[in-house]
Design a protein around this motif. Structure first.
Motif, short mmCIF file in Angstrom:
data_model
loop_
_atom_site.label_atom_id
_atom_site.label_comp_id
_atom_site.label_asym_id
_atom_site.label_seq_id
_atom_site.Cartn_x
_atom_site.Cartn_y
_atom_site.Cartn_z
N VAL A 64 57.49 -72.90 -58.48
CA VAL A 64 57.95 -73.67 -59.64
C VAL A 64 57.02 -73.40 -60.80
CG1 VAL A 64 59.00 -75.43 -58.18
CG2 VAL A 64 56.62 -75.68 -58.90
N THR A 117 52.51 -73.18 -57.44
CA THR A 117 53.14 -73.14 -58.76
C THR A 117 52.59 -71.95 -59.54
OG1 THR A 117 51.47 -74.58 -59.75
CG2 THR A 117 53.36 -75.66 -58.74
N LEU A 153 51.08 -77.19 -52.66
CA LEU A 153 52.21 -76.84 -53.52
C LEU A 153 51.82 -75.62 -54.36
CD1 LEU A 153 53.31 -80.40 -54.76
CD2 LEU A 153 54.10 -79.13 -52.76
N GLN A 161 60.55 -85.40 -55.11
CA GLN A 161 60.14 -84.23 -55.90
C GLN A 161 59.21 -83.33 -55.11
OE1 GLN A 161 58.45 -86.19 -59.27
NE2 GLN A 161 60.44 -86.54 -60.27
N ILE A 194 59.84 -79.33 -54.13
CA ILE A 194 58.92 -78.22 -54.39
C ILE A 194 58.59 -77.49 -53.09
CG2 ILE A 194 56.61 -77.63 -55.23
CD1 ILE A 194 56.81 -80.01 -57.12
N TYR A 250 57.56 -81.96 -63.08
CA TYR A 250 58.02 -82.95 -62.11
C TYR A 250 57.23 -84.26 -62.17
CZ TYR A 250 60.37 -78.95 -59.95
OH TYR A 250 61.16 -77.85 -59.71
N GLU A 281 61.36 -75.12 -52.27
CA GLU A 281 61.31 -73.91 -53.08
C GLU A 281 60.23 -72.97 -52.58
OE1 GLU A 281 63.22 -72.92 -55.56
OE2 GLU A 281 64.52 -74.69 -55.49
N ASN A 282 59.10 -73.53 -52.16
CA ASN A 282 58.02 -72.66 -51.67
C ASN A 282 58.39 -72.00 -50.34
OD1 ASN A 282 56.42 -73.31 -53.87
ND2 ASN A 282 55.43 -75.04 -52.83
#
Length: 499
Positions: free
Chosen positions: A331, A282, A280, A317, A321, A337, A324-325
């Motif tokens: 994020v 961020t 993930l 959740q 994410i 989250y 979005e990636n």
């Protein structure tokens, strides 16, 4: 599945059929089959199935054809066809269920190669069979010694004699091929019988010998499991088990067969989870999955620059994410989250009365301290001690004049008021008081003396000498006031009216 004679008795204790592995109904043996059609009758005009299932030593079972149309039932001992001679076995299943078992084992019930049943075993057949079974255990010990002498890398796990005692089959396990030609010659010379060697796998060995698994139950391979499917370490990874060979291996030394039992359920549950290797992205940094809970649908992530702090996220959740990636957007952080961990209140089960405390008997009992010796001049009583000068007398002491002896009084009389029926001591001086001290000695106040000065120890006083009493009877009494002071200090009695 236990037989009816193994049902529980009073107190839920098993009775046991006491047949030591030869149960009459064959419901307590290895790889037994429950005959759920036993109470059902065949339709009119339908002939019973002519094949039966027969069990031999341990879990070895074979199918035989009843060509003689014998009336057979479960538990009957029969003589079957063998090469050479005949074998003795016990019938474990009859009827239509035998056809299902033959189909499961891949045996064609219409084949002409199926061996036949000769007859029901006579008493002579059973005696020969029992004598042959008794030789198996000592023969196995000797066979292992011969194999070790030949330096062969093999393990002889079991020996089975044929019913007529004409042949012995040796079951062994080995990792590689073994040249046992010289070993067979030693066996034939030692045991004087026909020898047959048969190699089995490690799982088949455990199924024959039986045992108790780590779950506390009998091994599945010796009770109901007949097909051995391959087990891989990936089955343990999918179920998030520690890859510890000692815990994942069974009695046979291979991976446990039970690892495959729930594997399909875990595989279905993991379809909704993202890949474990997913990262993930961020603004605070990249995060890697550390742990996942299949039952609760949770995943734990940690930043690559801080593996100590884990953040709990739900599957929805995490998928958000990841979406979005994929659009090349990051994020802000995982904290937005992450779920807030709510600490569950500790449940206190303490009893209000304190009767269920586990440490209530751990505290040692307090011992009573012994009474310290009271100092000289200390008053005797329930009140506080009073310090007095050394020369001052207490109320329990008084000064009395020395009384003259009464000539009419018996010198052996009891001056302390004892019972008249008590026998006087013959060697006691009449001028000596009952406390065993001479009257010419001045008594000092004893602060540790009891409230009743008449009480004395049972062993106090001089011992009587019968030879000395005869000489003292003829002696005249001494004057009472000879060489004695006029006054003396003695303790007062309880019943003294002057106190």
């Amino acid at each position: 599945m236990a037989c009816t004679s193994c049902s529980t008795s009073d107190g839920s204790a098993p009775k046991g059929c006491q047949n030591k592995g030869t149960c009459g109904t064959d419901s307590c043996n290895k790889l037994t089959v429950f005959d759920w059609l036993s109470n059902m009758s065949l339709p009119n005009g339908e002939a019973p199935f002519d094949c039966v299932e027969i069990r031999f030593k341990n879990g070895r079972k074979e199918f035989y054809r009843n060509t003689e149309k014998l009336t057979l039932s479960i538990g009957d001992i029969v003589a079957t066809e063998a090469s050479p001679g005949h074998d003795i076995g016990i019938i474990t299943l009859t009827g239509e269920l035998v056809k299902i078992q033959m189909k499961k084992k891949g045996v064609n019930h219409k084949s002409a190669e199926i061996a036949k049943i000769y007859r029901k075993a006579s008493q002579k057949d059973i005696d020969i069979w029992s004598e042959a079974r008794a030789k198996e255990e000592p023969m196995k010990v000797r066979a292992r010694e011969l194999a070790i002498a030949q330096k062969l890398e093999m393990k002889i796990s079991d020996i089975e004699f044929q019913g007529d005692g004409s042949k012995a089959t040796f079951y062994y396990t080995a990792n590689d091929r073994v040249d046992f030609r010289m070993l067979i010659k030693d066996f034939a010379k030692e045991f004087s019988t026909r020898i047959e060697m048969k190699q089995v796998g490690f799982r088949q060995e455990a199924a024959r010998l039986g045992g108790i698994g780590s779950c506390g139950r009998e091994l599945c391979c010796s009770t109901w499991l007949t097909d051995f499917r391959s087990v891989n370490t990936s089955a343990a990874r999918y179920q998030q088990l520690s890859l510890n060979p000692q815990k994942l291996a069974g009695q046979c030394g291979k991976l446990k067969c039970c690892l495959n039992y729930e594997l399909d359920t875990y595989m279905d549950a993991l379809k909704s989870f993202p890949d474990f290797d997913t990262k993930l992205h961020t603004d605070a940094g990249d995060a890697i999955c550390q742990k996942q809970d299949i039952f609760k649908g949770l995943m734990w992530f940690a930043y690559t620059n801080n593996f100590a702090n884990w953040h709990v996220l739900k599957i929805e959740q995490v998928n958000e994410i990841i979406a979005e990636n994929k659009q090349k957007r990051k994020v802000a952080s995982l904290e937005d989250y992450a779920l807030e961990e709510v600490k569950e209140p500790l449940q206190d089960f303490n009893n209000a009365m304190g009767q269920e405390s586990l440490t209530r008997f751990d505290q040692p009992k307090k011992k009573k301290r012994p009474n310290k010796k009271r100092k000289e001049g200390e008053a005797v009583g329930n009140g506080p001690a009073i310090q007095r000068p050394a020369g001052e007398r207490t109320q329990s002491q008084k000064i009395v004049p020395n009384k003259k002896p009464n000539p009419n009084q018996n010198p052996n009389a009891n001056p302390q008021g004892k019972a008249p029926n008590s026998e006087p001591k013959s060697n006691q001086n009449p001028n000596v008081n009952p406390q065993g001290k001479a009257q010419n000695r001045e008594q000092k106040p004893n602060p540790n003396q009891n409230a009743n000065p008449q009480e004395k120890a049972p062993n106090a006083g001089p011992k009587s000498n019968p030879n000395r009493n005869n000489n003292q009877k003829n002696r005249p009494p001494r004057p009472a006031n000879e060489n004695k002071p006029d006054n003396k200090i003695i303790p007062a009695k309880k019943n003294d009216p002057e106190k």
